[in-house]
Design an enzyme around this catalytic site. Structure first.
Site, PDB file in Angstrom:
ATOM      1  N   SER A  11      13.679  -2.747   5.366  1.00 19.23           N
ATOM      2  CA  SER A  11      15.037  -2.600   5.853  1.00 19.23           C
ATOM      3  C   SER A  11      16.114  -3.070   4.867  1.00 19.23           C
ATOM      4  CB  SER A  11      15.216  -3.376   7.151  1.00 19.23           C
ATOM      5  OG  SER A  11      14.937  -4.750   6.957  1.00 19.23           O
ATOM      6  N   SER A  39      10.114  -5.450   4.361  1.00 17.87           N
ATOM      7  CA  SER A  39      11.510  -5.053   4.139  1.00 17.87           C
ATOM      8  C   SER A  39      12.107  -5.489   2.814  1.00 17.87           C
ATOM      9  CB  SER A  39      12.382  -5.570   5.286  1.00 17.87           C
ATOM     10  OG  SER A  39      12.105  -4.855   6.450  1.00 17.87           O
ATOM     11  N   LYS A  65      22.039  -9.157   2.216  1.00 20.05           N
ATOM     12  CA  LYS A  65      21.795  -8.184   3.287  1.00 20.05           C
ATOM     13  C   LYS A  65      22.647  -8.529   4.505  1.00 20.05           C
ATOM     14  CE  LYS A  65      17.695  -6.541   5.876  1.00 20.05           C
ATOM     15  NZ  LYS A  65      16.221  -6.693   5.956  1.00 20.05           N
TER      16      LYS A  65
END
Lengths: 67, 443
Positions: free
Chosen positions: B145, B169, B70
């Protein structure tokens, strides 16, 4: 003394932001008021239910752990 | 192909690290234009790093396995944007510890994956880098996220990925994209080199195709040696009925069927009530919002207009909470954690829907839950905050489909019982094939 469940006045938010060096737009503050309208009454409810002897949890990791 | 199988083939010499990396780079080139899972692809660096692995004498468990992380997790020499305008040119000078450990295990980092701006939202619809598209339906969100991680794992754009989880997330995109994700116990994986949201709750963890893959990645970054074999005979499962009642009935049915599978494998299950479950979301916000605002305070002063509107509003909200709110949140968190800890005297694992709904359409900010239209953000909080509030490990495994979209079963363990949830999830995946189902290629 408990927190107020009512969101602060628009002008109060603007003055508070300015005191911290932040300059939000009116649209920003409208959005913030939406958040505060939800969370402040819930905060008051949680304050009411907390026994005074309950100390804070360790701030940056659950008890007994290192981050 | 799963990361575990690829690792075995690499070790057996059936293909080289360069060939593995090139295969993924070709696939990214071919289909990521439709998915937008990646923000940065490290094509040349990854190939060079793959070549360098040939000379390594000690070959770790992820030797030659192409992974992606990420874009809030630092990779030396590569930009960490957090899908933000503010950090769009921010080049990391060193690897995050989690990345350093992946490399030590032999992994090759293909690139950096899309995220909600500053990992502070559950949609992965950055105004600056564009939305990640759900591989199961391109007009739908991946969740967030860590949405790019979910999309990349589902579409086979990396053999495994890392995400971060502050308030769901990892679990949200794992559920929405039909892949497996583990939010580890708080504190197990170092957060240094990761753009913070909230120091109390941030956790780095894997999103991949299977529990076996997640365990490989988790062991590499946590320094653990998880044993996922062993089954669920005698496992005591507490079913969080209050969350099943809140979910879309079709989602709830898929989750109940998942629990029934565990029971058929030898576990026992009974309904439980989680103390203060309804308050957990608010308690979480009281701690998380001020911490996030504190982390961003200087940029709020100097770069306010450079945030997307949704993230800006949340960060400003933290500015205006009374100072006592944070202390109230930490006091309530203590009481909440003590109540949850007691549950694990009677149960080994809690089961609940990872999410109450399937992935909504991009741009759909309100969803229907329990017959009411509510903001997406508010709909997901009750399903994610209770577990991260207590720093618990949570695994989301695919357990069915509704309207052709994946559903996730959340398995929650006691603090530091990450291996228990991995073992339960692995037994579940040995008995089911939901995790083997793949979306069609978009092009």
């Amino acid at each position: 003394m408990q927190s107020s469940p009512e969101p602060p006045a628009f002008e109060h938010l603007r003055a508070q932001a300015a005191s911290l060096g932040v300059d939000p737009t009116d649209a920003d503050l409208e959005a913030v008021l939406g958040f505060l309208a939800t969370i402040l009454p819930a905060l008051v409810e949680i304050e009411r239910g907390l026994p005074l002897e309950t100390a804070p949890a360790d701030p940056y990791a659950p008890a007994g752990e290192t981050a | 192909m799963t990361a575990a199988r690829l690792a075995r083939e690499l070790r057996a010499g059936e293909l080289s690290p360069r060939e593995a990396v090139q295969t993924y780079l070709d696939r990214i080139e071919r289909i990521d234009g439709e998915l937008n899972a990646y923000i940065t692809v490290r094509a040349e660096q990854a190939l060079a790093e793959a070549d360098a692995l040939e000379a390594v004498a000690e070959r770790g468990p992820l030797w030659g396995v192409p992974v992606a992380v990420k874009d809030v997790i630092d990779v030396a020499g590569t930009r960490t944007t957090a899908a933000s305008k503010i950090l769009s040119e921010n080049v990391a000078t060193r690897d995050a510890t989690a990345v350093e450990r992946l490399r030590r295990a032999g992994a090759v980092v293909l690139g950096k994956l899309n995220t909600h701006e500053f990992a502070f939202g559950a949609m992965t619809t950055s105004q600056h880098f564009g939305p990640a598209h759900n591989p199961w339906s391109l007009d739908r969100i991946c969740g967030g996220s860590s949405g790019g991680s979910g999309a990349a794992a589902a579409a086979g754009l990396a053999a495994g990925t890392l995400g971060t989880d502050t308030a769901g997330s990892i679990r949200i995109p794992a559920a929405f994209c039909g892949v497996t994700g583990l939010r580890p116990s708080s504190g197990l994986v170092p957060n240094d080199g990761v753009v913070p949201v909230s120091w109390t709750f941030d956790a780095v963890g894997p999103i991949a195709r299977s529990v076996e893959d997640c365990a490989l990645l988790f062991d590499a970054i946590a320094g653990t040696r998880s044993v996922v074999e062993g089954g669920v005979e005698g496992l005591r499962v507490g079913v969080v009925e209050a969350l099943l009642d809140l979910a879309d009935p079709r989602v709830a049915d898929a989750v109940r069927a998942g629990v029934a599978t565990l029971v058929a494998l030898g576990a026992s299950a009974e309904p439980i009530e989680v103390p203060m479950l309804a308050e957990a979301g608010t308690i979480k916000q009281l701690v998380m919002l001020p911490e996030a605002t504190n982390a961003h305070l200087e940029w709020l002063r100097t770069r306010l207009a450079d945030y997307g509107a949704d993230v800006r509003a949340r960060l400003l909200a933290g500015l205006f909470l009374p100072a006592t709110a944070y202390v109230t949140g930490q006091r309530a968190r203590r009481g909440y954690c003590e109540g949850v800890d007691r549950l694990f005297e009677r149960f080994d694992v809690l089961a609940a829907p990872a999410m109450p709904i399937v992935a909504p359409r991009i741009g759909e900010n309100e969803v229907e839950v329990g017959g009411e239209r509510v903001a997406f953000r508010l709909a997901v909080i009750p399903f994610n905050s209770p577990w991260s509030l207590a720093g618990l490990p949570v695994l989301s495994v695919p357990c069915g489909f509704v309207d052709g979209l994946p559903v996730g079963l959340a398995l929650v363990g006691a603090r530091h019982a990450d291996e228990t949830v991995l073992r339960a999830g692995h037994a579940f995946q040995r008995a089911t094939d939901w995790h083997d189902r793949r979306p069609p290629d978009p092009v």
